[in-house]
Design a protein around this motif. Sequence first.
Motif: not given
Length: 170
Positions: A110-125
């Motif tokens: 699942v392609a997604t990107s989000f920011k949590e606790q100042g950290i950017v998370f990326i799942n390129p799908g």
Amino acid sequence: MKLLIMSDSHGWGEEIVQLVKRHQHEVDAMIHCGDSELQVDAIELEGIKMVKGNCDFGADFPEDLIETFGSFVVYATHGHLYNVKMTHVPLSYRAEEVGANLVCFGHSHVATSFKEQGIVFINPGSFRLPRSPKEQTYVICEVTDSTIHVRFYERESAEELHTLSENYSR
């Protein structure tokens, strides 16, 4: 700094080579978040930083990767060891533990990107077997002094699907 990020190519080799040729002169590093189903010495993976996925049987890839670019820390893992299909909490704990600014992971397709606790998370799908969106995707991530720009692309056409820009603190 620019990163090309892909995951879950599940046995495809020539398609990885095509992607690398398309972007090799515009990125500083390439990361594959696991489930390539190729061997460590596969020519198709030359120059790509690789982690082991749950379908990489017998492959001697590392479980995770920590790369530092100046003061910017990138953490990559496949995600199956952190149960990312159910929650991102264990992965976020690991990201904090290693001091990551950016986390790259796969596994869920699942392609997604989000920011949590100042950290950017990326799942390129998934490069080969996407779940959502239906397109086969990869990411080019550009890091500037205070912003991370995440651009998702369709694998075959290289059409940009969407962009996310997030501020971060070092």
